[in-house]
Design a protein around this motif. Structure first.
Motif, PDB file in Angstrom:
ATOM      1  N   ARG A 118     -36.091  28.394-101.479  1.00 54.12           N
ATOM      2  CA  ARG A 118     -36.173  28.081-100.046  1.00 54.12           C
ATOM      3  C   ARG A 118     -36.811  26.719 -99.801  1.00 54.12           C
ATOM      4  O   ARG A 118     -36.389  25.986 -98.906  1.00 54.12           O
ATOM      5  N   THR A 119     -37.804  26.392-100.612  1.00 60.50           N
ATOM      6  CA  THR A 119     -38.431  25.074-100.479  1.00 60.50           C
ATOM      7  C   THR A 119     -37.423  23.972-100.793  1.00 60.50           C
ATOM      8  O   THR A 119     -37.329  22.967-100.065  1.00 60.50           O
ATOM      9  N   TYR A 121     -34.145  24.180-100.614  1.00 60.28           N
ATOM     10  CA  TYR A 121     -33.109  24.166 -99.571  1.00 60.28           C
ATOM     11  C   TYR A 121     -33.603  23.422 -98.335  1.00 60.28           C
ATOM     12  O   TYR A 121     -32.857  22.628 -97.734  1.00 60.28           O
ATOM     13  N   ALA A 129     -31.852  24.428-105.198  1.00 54.55           N
ATOM     14  CA  ALA A 129     -31.934  25.706-104.493  1.00 54.55           C
ATOM     15  C   ALA A 129     -31.017  26.734-105.141  1.00 54.55           C
ATOM     16  O   ALA A 129     -31.418  27.886-105.378  1.00 54.55           O
ATOM     17  N   TYR A 133     -32.317  30.256-106.813  1.00 52.29           N
ATOM     18  CA  TYR A 133     -31.844  31.565-106.345  1.00 52.29           C
ATOM     19  C   TYR A 133     -31.160  32.328-107.477  1.00 52.29           C
ATOM     20  O   TYR A 133     -31.339  33.547-107.618  1.00 52.29           O
ATOM     21  N   ASP A 171     -29.159  33.889 -99.056  1.00 56.30           N
ATOM     22  CA  ASP A 171     -29.702  32.529 -99.161  1.00 56.30           C
ATOM     23  C   ASP A 171     -28.916  31.704-100.179  1.00 56.30           C
ATOM     24  O   ASP A 171     -28.639  30.516 -99.951  1.00 56.30           O
TER      25      ASP A 171
END
Length: 254
Positions: A118-119, A121, A129, A133, A171
């Motif tokens: 998330r950071t 992205y 990202a 993931y 995500d």
């Protein structure tokens, strides 16, 4: 590598069948009641779990008259199974505690990798990202605690972890779309909406992937399929966000 990955510390693998890694050796807890006991301690790592809670976990249908002595036997056998790491199982009135940290569980490694994804992205680094993931999802070997007998508290933990896994999958889908991998992900997204037909975010990702692959008609069809599923299964219309995406497709605005 996790903070608790030293050879002297046990590692608990819960994202699939319940297993323990001690000094590089993978140990299976074969007795179902002992798996339930260990799971009851693992969902509260480092905290005292009252004996009554452990009894509910081990005997959800109701305990035998000898449950206290049986519980002590199961705890003793768990310590023996863990060998030198058995010291992490401690008697702490009014119950027992597993003296480990959250980072001693693979669920922590999963969550940490998701956070890194998330950071990345958020700063527009979509390739990193995607890698984070994928790393997070690689920790899953099946459903969480899949071989542990169930009781309500464990059901809640499993449901929470399953939701976190689905969000990470979604995500990852956003990261792949943001990286321009539209044609490459269509097959995966079709499979995902088949498995999880009520996840509107997945339906929206499939629509975007199809539309940006030049398959506008298929994208519109995907919306109508989502609408039909939601109406049939839940009796509801799609969320406004999915309806806005459909309208934007019709106007050529995505």
């Amino acid at each position: 590598m996790s903070q608790g990955s030293g050879e002297s510390r046990p590692r608990f693998l819960v994202l699939g069948g319940l297993k323990v890694r001690v000094a590089g050796e993978l140990i299976a807890v074969r007795q179902p009641k002992r798996r339930a006991l260990l799971a009851a301690l693992l969902i509260r790592p480092g905290r005292v779990v009252p004996t009554r809670s452990l009894v509910r976990a081990v005997w959800p249908e109701g305990p035998p008259a000898s449950h206290r002595s049986n519980l002590r036997t199961h705890m003793r056998e768990l310590r023996r199974l863990l060998g030198p790491a058995g010291a992490v199982l401690r008697t702490r009135p009014p119950g027992y505690a597993l003296a480990v940290e959250p980072y001693d569980l693979d669920a922590y490694d999963f969550a940490a990798a998701v956070g890194e994804g998330r950071t990345a992205y958020a700063r527009g680094d979509f390739s990193t990202a995607i890698a984070r993931y994928e790393q997070a999802l690689d920790h899953w070997r099946g459903d969480a605690y899949e071989d542990v007998p169930r009781w309500p508290e464990l059901d809640n933990e499993i449901a929470m972890l399953a939701e976190q896994r689905l969000i990470a999958i979604e995500d990852l889908g956003d990261a792949r779309l943001s990286a321009g991998l539209h044609e490459e992900v269509v097959g995966d997204m079709r499979a995902l909406v088949t498995i999880h037909p009520l996840r509107e975010r997945l339906h929206g990702q499939l629509m975007v992937a199809l539309y940006r692959s030049g398959r506008q008609g298929d994208a519109v069809d995907a919306y109508h399929q989502a609408r039909t599923v939601l109406a049939n299964e839940l009796g509801v219309e799609p969320h406004p966000e999915l309806r806005r995406l459909h309208a934007a497709m019709l106007h050529g605005e995505i």
